[in-house]
Every structure is written in C-alpha cells, then in structure tokens.
Scaffold this motif. Sequence first.
Motif, mmCIF file in Angstrom:
data_model
loop_
_atom_site.group_PDB
_atom_site.id
_atom_site.type_symbol
_atom_site.label_atom_id
_atom_site.label_comp_id
_atom_site.label_asym_id
_atom_site.label_seq_id
_atom_site.Cartn_x
_atom_site.Cartn_y
_atom_site.Cartn_z
ATOM 1 N N GLY A 1 0.790 -1.235 0.000
ATOM 2 C CA GLY A 1 0.000 0.000 0.000
ATOM 3 C C GLY A 1 0.816 1.276 0.000
ATOM 4 O O GLY A 1 0.481 2.236 -0.711
ATOM 5 N N THR A 2 1.895 1.318 0.774
ATOM 6 C CA THR A 2 2.688 2.550 0.838
ATOM 7 C C THR A 2 3.360 2.789 -0.512
ATOM 8 O O THR A 2 3.491 3.924 -0.965
ATOM 9 N N SER A 3 3.781 1.702 -1.169
ATOM 10 C CA SER A 3 4.446 1.819 -2.470
ATOM 11 C C SER A 3 3.472 2.309 -3.549
ATOM 12 O O SER A 3 3.894 2.866 -4.561
ATOM 13 N N MET A 4 2.162 2.071 -3.335
ATOM 14 C CA MET A 4 1.170 2.387 -4.373
ATOM 15 C C MET A 4 0.371 3.656 -4.036
ATOM 16 O O MET A 4 -0.622 3.968 -4.704
ATOM 17 N N ALA A 5 0.807 4.384 -2.983
ATOM 18 C CA ALA A 5 -0.005 5.499 -2.481
ATOM 19 C C ALA A 5 0.164 6.758 -3.331
ATOM 20 O O ALA A 5 0.965 7.636 -3.013
ATOM 21 N N GLY A 6 -0.566 6.848 -4.417
ATOM 22 C CA GLY A 6 -0.565 8.065 -5.235
ATOM 23 C C GLY A 6 0.175 7.885 -6.558
ATOM 24 O O GLY A 6 0.988 6.974 -6.713
ATOM 25 N N THR A 7 -0.127 8.789 -7.504
ATOM 26 C CA THR A 7 0.396 8.623 -8.861
ATOM 27 C C THR A 7 1.924 8.714 -8.925
ATOM 28 O O THR A 7 2.554 8.014 -9.714
ATOM 29 N N GLU A 8 2.519 9.554 -8.080
ATOM 30 C CA GLU A 8 3.979 9.686 -8.110
ATOM 31 C C GLU A 8 4.641 8.363 -7.724
ATOM 32 O O GLU A 8 5.588 7.906 -8.356
ATOM 33 N N ALA B 1 -4.054 -1.982 -2.542
ATOM 34 C CA ALA B 1 -4.727 -0.688 -2.625
ATOM 35 C C ALA B 1 -3.783 0.373 -2.064
ATOM 36 O O ALA B 1 -2.817 0.051 -1.368
ATOM 37 N N MET B 2 -4.063 1.645 -2.362
ATOM 38 C CA MET B 2 -3.236 2.720 -1.791
ATOM 39 C C MET B 2 -3.312 2.660 -0.264
ATOM 40 O O MET B 2 -4.372 2.338 0.293
ATOM 41 N N ALA B 3 -2.202 2.981 0.411
ATOM 42 C CA ALA B 3 -2.168 2.928 1.874
ATOM 43 C C ALA B 3 -3.355 3.699 2.461
ATOM 44 O O ALA B 3 -3.654 4.812 2.025
ATOM 45 N N GLY B 4 -4.040 3.105 3.406
ATOM 46 C CA GLY B 4 -5.165 3.772 4.077
ATOM 47 C C GLY B 4 -6.496 3.547 3.372
ATOM 48 O O GLY B 4 -7.565 3.740 3.965
ATOM 49 N N GLU B 5 -6.459 3.123 2.111
ATOM 50 C CA GLU B 5 -7.696 3.013 1.331
ATOM 51 C C GLU B 5 -8.598 1.883 1.859
ATOM 52 O O GLU B 5 -9.806 2.061 1.997
ATOM 53 N N THR B 6 -7.998 0.741 2.176
ATOM 54 C CA THR B 6 -8.833 -0.380 2.635
ATOM 55 C C THR B 6 -9.499 -0.016 3.973
ATOM 56 O O THR B 6 -10.677 -0.306 4.183
ATOM 57 N N THR C 1 -5.791 0.562 -8.174
ATOM 58 C CA THR C 1 -4.326 0.621 -8.331
ATOM 59 C C THR C 1 -3.835 -0.267 -9.488
ATOM 60 O O THR C 1 -2.851 0.072 -10.136
ATOM 61 N N SER C 2 -4.543 -1.386 -9.738
ATOM 62 C CA SER C 2 -4.071 -2.241 -10.838
ATOM 63 C C SER C 2 -4.260 -1.522 -12.173
ATOM 64 O O SER C 2 -3.374 -1.537 -13.031
ATOM 65 N N GLY C 3 -5.402 -0.849 -12.323
ATOM 66 C CA GLY C 3 -5.633 -0.094 -13.561
ATOM 67 C C GLY C 3 -4.627 1.043 -13.691
ATOM 68 O O GLY C 3 -4.070 1.280 -14.774
ATOM 69 N N LEU C 4 -4.387 1.749 -12.581
ATOM 70 C CA LEU C 4 -3.454 2.888 -12.636
ATOM 71 C C LEU C 4 -2.037 2.436 -12.985
ATOM 72 O O LEU C 4 -1.334 3.098 -13.749
ATOM 73 N N LEU C 5 -1.622 1.290 -12.421
ATOM 74 C CA LEU C 5 -0.258 0.827 -12.734
ATOM 75 C C LEU C 5 -0.161 0.410 -14.202
ATOM 76 O O LEU C 5 0.827 0.731 -14.880
ATOM 77 N N ALA C 6 -1.215 -0.260 -14.707
ATOM 78 C CA ALA C 6 -1.185 -0.655 -16.132
ATOM 79 C C ALA C 6 -1.100 0.596 -17.008
ATOM 80 O O ALA C 6 -0.306 0.656 -17.954
ATOM 81 N N LEU C 7 -1.889 1.621 -16.652
ATOM 82 C CA LEU C 7 -1.849 2.872 -17.428
ATOM 83 C C LEU C 7 -0.469 3.517 -17.382
ATOM 84 O O LEU C 7 0.052 3.994 -18.389
ATOM 85 N N THR C 8 0.138 3.523 -16.181
ATOM 86 C CA THR C 8 1.442 4.172 -16.028
ATOM 87 C C THR C 8 2.510 3.410 -16.807
ATOM 88 O O THR C 8 3.368 4.016 -17.457
ATOM 89 N N LEU C 9 2.441 2.073 -16.754
ATOM 90 C CA LEU C 9 3.395 1.268 -17.527
ATOM 91 C C LEU C 9 3.257 1.564 -19.017
ATOM 92 O O LEU C 9 4.247 1.720 -19.731
ATOM 93 N N GLN C 10 1.998 1.667 -19.457
ATOM 94 C CA GLN C 10 1.771 1.981 -20.883
ATOM 95 C C GLN C 10 2.371 3.340 -21.234
ATOM 96 O O GLN C 10 2.959 3.530 -22.296
ATOM 97 N N SER C 11 2.267 4.279 -20.291
ATOM 98 C CA SER C 11 2.810 5.621 -20.569
ATOM 99 C C SER C 11 4.335 5.590 -20.678
ATOM 100 O O SER C 11 4.945 6.483 -21.248
ATOM 101 N N LEU C 12 4.945 4.547 -20.103
ATOM 102 C CA LEU C 12 6.404 4.398 -20.205
ATOM 103 C C LEU C 12 6.788 3.554 -21.426
ATOM 104 O O LEU C 12 7.937 3.158 -21.595
ATOM 105 N N GLY C 13 5.790 3.212 -22.220
ATOM 106 C CA GLY C 13 6.081 2.463 -23.441
ATOM 107 C C GLY C 13 6.064 0.948 -23.267
ATOM 108 O O GLY C 13 6.470 0.213 -24.168
ATOM 109 N N CYS C 14 5.592 0.469 -22.108
ATOM 110 C CA CYS C 14 5.537 -0.992 -21.891
ATOM 111 C C CYS C 14 4.182 -1.522 -22.340
ATOM 112 O O CYS C 14 3.166 -0.838 -22.244
#
Length: 426
Positions: free
Chosen positions: A10-17, A42-47, A77-90
């Motif tokens: 959760g702490t690793s996934m807490a927010g877009t940055e 999930a983002m830290a604190g979300e659950t 968070t799974s959708g956001l990470l997939a989107l972010t990976l795509q933005s990096l060209g993965c």
Amino acid sequence: MARIVMKFGGTSMAGTERIRRVANIVRKQAAGGNEVAVVVSAMAGETDRLVNFCREANALYDPAEYDVVVASGEQVTSGLLALTLQSLGCKARSWLGWQLPVRTIEAHAKARIEGIDADDLVASMEAGEIAVIPGFQGLSDDGRITTLGRGGSDTSAVAVAAAVKADRCDIYTDVDGVYTTDPRIVAKARKLKAVTYEEMLELASVGAKVLQTRSVGLAMKEGVRVQVLSSFVGDDAVPADELPGTMIVSEEEMIELVEKGEVERQHVTGIAHDKNEAKVILTRVPDKPGAVAHIFDPLAKAGINVDMIIQNVGRDKGETDVTFTVPQADLARAQALLEDKRDEIGYNRLITDSQIAKISVVGVGMKSHAGVASTMFQALADRGINIQAITTSEIKVSVLIDEDETELAVRVLHTAYGLDAADEAA
Ligand code: ADP
Ligand code: ASP
Ligand code: MG
C-alpha cells in the motif's frame, strides 16, 4: 530469462507519483528480458477507509457485500499501474480476480485461495505483456467477489507465483527486508539476509506483519522463492536479481548459508508483538471434567480463535479461574456467547481486558538450546514488566503483558538476546 512475480504494498502504491516509481522498477525488471507479473495492494489507508464505509452503512454488514466494497481499492491501483506502464512504453494489462479467475472458498472477508487458472496469464506474459493483478481479491464458486483477509495481497502474489511457476516472488514494501524485530520500534533492529519458512511463518503468525501468515504457509507448501525488499530505492540500488533483500529459505538452504559463513545463526531469530488480542477471565469455574469444554465449544463453533489459555490452580471449593485470549475484533461476540452460556458453564464473573499485548520470541535454535524462555522472563522481570500468561511451541515463546509496556519489552528482549545491531559509531 526468468519469470518474476513482483508485489507492491500500500505505501508503495499510495498516489500517482509512487505508482510511477513502481512502474519504473517493473519496467527495469521486464527490460532485463524477464517475464513479469505484478500484484498490487490498494493505496495505503484506502482499505481502512472502505471498511469504515461498510461499518457506517450497516454495523452488522453482510460479509459478501463488504467484499464488494473493500476489493475495489486494488481494482483502482491495478488499472493505474497498467496505465502508467503503458505511458512508459511498456505493454501491460490488468487481470482482475474474477477475470483470471483467482478461485477461492466462499468464506467472505477471509477467503482462502483454491487455485488460479493461469493459462491465459502465462500466454500473455510469454507474449511480452506485463500482467498487473489486483491482490486481496478472488472469486467464490457461486460467482461472487471474495477477499483474503487484511494483508492478503502477499498471499495473492505467492499464489500467482505458484500458478505461473515463477522463478521468484519479490515482495516490495516500505522496509528493505525482514528484520530481527519491527524496525519502526527498535532502531537497532538488524536486517536478516535469510530466514527460514518455518521461522517466518511463526513470526508472521505472532504479529510481524511484513508478510501475511498465509502467504508464508503457501510459499512453504508450493516451494515458492520469496524475497522481501524495498520499493523506496534510488536508481543506483542493487538490482532485485542480486537479492538485496531478505530471502525466505528452506532449512537445508539455511544450513548451507551458515556453513558458507554468509549467515550467522542465533538461538533467537526475531521478536514480534501483537496488540490485537484481548484477554478474557472467567472466575470460579467448576474444577471438574468437561468444564473447559463448555467454555471453548461455543467459541469454536462461532469461528473465534482462542490463542493463549491458562487454567489457574483450583480453589478450595472445587473452583478455578480460566484465562484466555481472543482477537480483539471478536471480543464482543465472545463476550455475548459466554454470557449466553453462563448457567451451562457455571462461572461467577466475566472480566475482559483489551489493553494487553503479546510479545513473542522465535528461533529454530530453541529446539536445541535451553534457557531461551528463562532469559525472557528474567529480562522482563528486571524492568518490572509483569507477565500475565505464557505459551510456548517448539520454536517460540510468547508472553502476555500490559499494552503500555510493549515497546519497552520488545527493546529489552532485543538487547537481552544479543540482537542489537552494532552502533554506527563503534
Ligand atoms: P505493505 O503495505 O507493503 O504490505 P506492511 O505495512 O503490511 O506493508 O508491512 C511492512 C511493515 O511491517 C513495515 O513497515 C514494518 O513496520 C512492519 N514489520 C513488523 N515486523 C517487521 C519485521 N520483523 N521486519 C520488517 N518489518 C516489520
Ligand atoms: N489492501 C488490503 C489491506 O489493506 C490487502 C493488502 O494490502 O495486502 O489489508
Ligand atoms: Mg502487508
């Protein structure tokens, strides 16, 4: 080329940055020519926030609907990470628990994984796509969403690793490995290079929340190689493949590491604490066969786990006091059940106390070395810490103490067993 499952808490996934930082770590692992699946929390604190919504909506919430609500944090968070990976060209896509599916038993809010149908997942990974899987969630036989109990994403990650036959399961968190005790409590805690499945299982079950207990049991059963390491690292960090974190290993591997001089083994490997238990005392219970069964039978039927039990020496009139602990979350239910059965059990008073903590020392070395328990009792006595109950297993000694003394007790024991890291200045 290797097949790696990476899990981010959760702490690793807490927010877009932070998700961008995670995406970079994932991209590097994939760029090394590896097949990669990522399991996210999930983002830290979300659950916690979602659990509170359920409580507010209905104090006696239906666990099946609770699961619908709390599973949603990981979907985001799974959708956001997939989107972010795509933005990096993965190439990346998400696979929700019901899509794979991650099949579980129907026990909502504490479901156990029965299996994961991984054929499509493996095909996609082989085609070079990074799979992003929300942890914590699954699907029951009757087609409803389930969750695996708090901290369950670790178990999701190990289950995915077993299903895709991964070479390694890296659990990325906010500390850089498993320590001799919670490094947030004891500054002098030492990072362990390796810890055995058996010891980690015991440490997790007595409160070391760095891994969910079930994830360790599953890794042990399936022979999954698990590494715990930090996601909060710079670009110049040692790569995960060089094993900078803590490896969870078999007893045989541990013996080899000790023989090679890579690991030093002590009688006590680690110390854990747990503030989530509550104490129940029943006074003047009849001291006769069957009395204790009358107490614990209704609790067992209600699925309430009883941990420590002590039955005091009988009083004159054929009576005795019985003390035990239950999870704090189950205390109100336990109390209601015992009050209901008061006549059957035949006790005088029911006393409860939530201001307690369980402190445990764990180590395989205890099997062959006497005196570990007495060191514990003496060290606590020297600081005036009163012991309210004791339990032991082959590789663990646990005591119950006043909650206010938790931090002090953990520190004192850490020193008493010679676990303190050497002073930086020394
Ligand atoms: P995540 O969100 O990544 O799953 P958790 O909060 O569940 O992370 O677990 C990591 C935390 O576990 C650490 O921040 C640390 O405070 C705690 N912890 C407790 N005992 C230990 C231990 N023996 N070694 C390392 N961390 C520990
Ligand atoms: N998000 C869930 C929890 O907070 C699962 C996890 O993070 O492992 O318990
Ligand atoms: Mg966790």
